[in-house]
Design an enzyme around this catalytic site. Structure first.
Site, PDB file in Angstrom:
ATOM      1  N   GLY A  52     123.925  42.922  22.232  1.00 24.05           N
ATOM      2  CA  GLY A  52     125.469  43.214  22.288  1.00 24.05           C
ATOM      3  C   GLY A  52     125.699  44.868  22.765  1.00 24.05           C
ATOM      4  CB  SER A  54     127.577  45.467  27.562  1.00 20.57           C
ATOM      5  OG  SER A  54     128.299  44.312  27.004  1.00 20.57           O
ATOM      6  N   GLY A  56     131.556  48.028  22.413  1.00 20.20           N
ATOM      7  CA  GLY A  56     131.905  48.069  21.175  1.00 20.20           C
ATOM      8  C   GLY A  56     130.928  48.804  20.457  1.00 20.20           C
ATOM      9  CG  ASP A 111     124.039  32.172  26.427  1.00 17.83           C
ATOM     10  OD1 ASP A 111     124.008  32.788  25.045  1.00 17.83           O
ATOM     11  OD2 ASP A 111     124.209  31.212  26.816  1.00 17.83           O
ATOM     12  CG  LEU A 112     121.465  37.644  22.952  1.00 15.60           C
ATOM     13  CD1 LEU A 112     122.116  38.809  22.149  1.00 15.60           C
ATOM     14  CD2 LEU A 112     119.823  37.760  22.743  1.00 15.60           C
ATOM     15  CE1 TYR A 223     132.914  37.762  12.696  1.00 16.05           C
ATOM     16  CE2 TYR A 223     133.751  38.525  10.932  1.00 16.05           C
ATOM     17  CZ  TYR A 223     132.676  38.832  11.854  1.00 16.05           C
ATOM     18  OH  TYR A 223     132.391  39.927  12.066  1.00 16.05           O
ATOM     19  CE  LYS A 227     129.324  39.346  11.836  1.00 14.25           C
ATOM     20  NZ  LYS A 227     128.473  40.021  12.495  1.00 14.25           N
ATOM     21  CB  ILE A 269     134.752  47.747  14.652  1.00 12.33           C
ATOM     22  CG1 ILE A 269     133.736  47.942  13.444  1.00 12.33           C
ATOM     23  CG2 ILE A 269     134.272  48.568  15.610  1.00 12.33           C
ATOM     24  CD1 ILE A 269     132.326  47.572  13.685  1.00 12.33           C
TER      25      ILE A 269
END
Length: 379
Positions: A52, A54, A56, A111-112, A223, A227, A269
């Protein structure tokens, strides 16, 4: 003072208890002061993978790692964003005269969510790194799709687990299987013909989680579970890597370096995906999280690296985040008296916060009805 002496004479166990508490507190204070002088997360010359990376927080971490002298590999899907991000990361690198070896940078498009990607990434980075295993892994990939549980499609629920939990799990699994096995080339180099192991720099996995793993909020139902699963994985790995590190104290096969696990719990964020998140977010969710002031990714990255240098396992990045950590630590490792303090204070605060959330949800439903749970602002 006289009364205290009499009490101590009549009830010596009180004196023993007080003495014990003072000794423990003194030990922690001395340990904290001593530990604060030592950087437990040096990165200069090491190779970091940032998923990730690229945009943020991932991009901010990659840029700041480069500024500290690390070789950086960023992984994402969008090749245009990757090239632009790599140029920004390279510009932040240290001057060639300040480095014994020239810094190197690489971007990889994968693609993770595909379980095969992680192994390919680790193998490719190892080959690019002259056959040496990468030293650091930051798992920052993922997005947030806010919704009430019943309103979200099954594909959305599954997609959040794939993007958040499984993508980090695949990467951690691949790199741990590389790290835990002794490398013959590294062992030969480290032994220097003496038969004695010379420690390589500690290797680190850093997961990017969310304070919602501590204290779920209505409207984040697809979500938060992903997490929470990530947090449970990190807690388990924090124990399991102790086996690998312990093996390095024996005479049998062992990893080339110690391994540490860390997990970061930011709140909101400001990032490219934040606007889309707000567009999807139910209005009630906005009301419940009105005390959350979103942070800039550069600020979160700076705090994260500072706490990693201090050796923290669990990292939160704001006052409200500290309280949520304290309220929901459960069986997670406490790092010292500071964690104990937040655990105590958060446990008190949560007695009031959760009932308040439930009352607000009930009042919302009473005023707006059952269909007031959809995303976007409602009148």
């Amino acid at each position: 003072m006289t009364d205290f002496r009499l009490l101590a004479l009549r009830h010596p166990y009180i004196l023993y208890t007080i003495s014990f508490v003072i000794i423990i507190l003194t030990r922690y204070i001395v340990q904290m002061l001593w530990s604060s002088r030592k950087n437990k997360f040096p990165v200069a010359g090491l190779t970091a993978i940032v998923t990730g990376g690229s945009q943020g927080l991932g991009l901010s971490l990659a840029t700041q790692l480069a500024a500290k002298g690390a070789n950086v590999v960023i992984v994402a899907q969008d090749t245009v964003k990757l090239r632009k991000a790599q140029a920004e990361i390279e510009a932040a690198g240290v001057k060639p005269s300040d480095m014994e070896q020239k810094q190197r940078f690489l971007n990889l498009s994968y693609d993770l969510r595909n379980p095969e990607s992680a192994k390919k990434i680790v193998e490719r980075v190892t080959s690019w790194n002259d056959g040496r295993a990468p030293d650091l892994l930051f798992c920052c990939a993922g997005n947030c799709h806010p919704s009430f549980f019943a309103d979200a499609s099954l594909d959305t629920h599954r997609g959040q687990m794939d993007t958040i939990y499984w993508s980090s799990m695949y990467m951690a699994h691949a790199i741990l299987n590389l790290w835990k096995e002794p490398s013959s080339s590294d062992n030969d180099r480290n032994n220097n013909g003496t038969g004695k192991k010379i420690a390589l720099p500690t290797r680190h996995i850093v997961f990017t989680c969310s304070t919602l793993a501590f204290l779920p909020v209505a409207g984040y139902s697809p979500y938060s579970p992903a997490k929470a699963a990530m947090r449970a994985m990190a807690d388990g790995l924090n124990q399991e890597v102790a086996v690998y590190n312990g093996s390095r104290q024996g005479k049998g096969p062992s990893p080339d370096a110690d391994i540490n696990v860390h997990i970061v719990f930011p709140m909101g964020i400001i990032s490219p995906g934040f606007e889309n998140e707000n567009r999807l977010k139910p209005e009630l969710t906005r009301k419940l999280e009105e005390d959350d002031t979103p942070q800039q990714p550069d600020d979160v990255a700076k705090i994260t690296l500072k706490r990693l240098e201090a050796g923290d396992y669990i990292i939160t990045t704001s006052f409200v985040g500290h309280l949520m950590r304290g309220a929901g630590m459960g069986g997670s490792l406490r790092g010292g008296v500071v964690d104990v303090f937040w655990n105590w204070l958060g446990s008190i605060v949560v007695l009031f916060v959760v009932p308040d959330f439930i009352n607000k949800c009930r009042a919302w439903g009473k005023q707006r009805g059952v269909h007031s749970t959809t995303g976007g602002k409602t009148d």
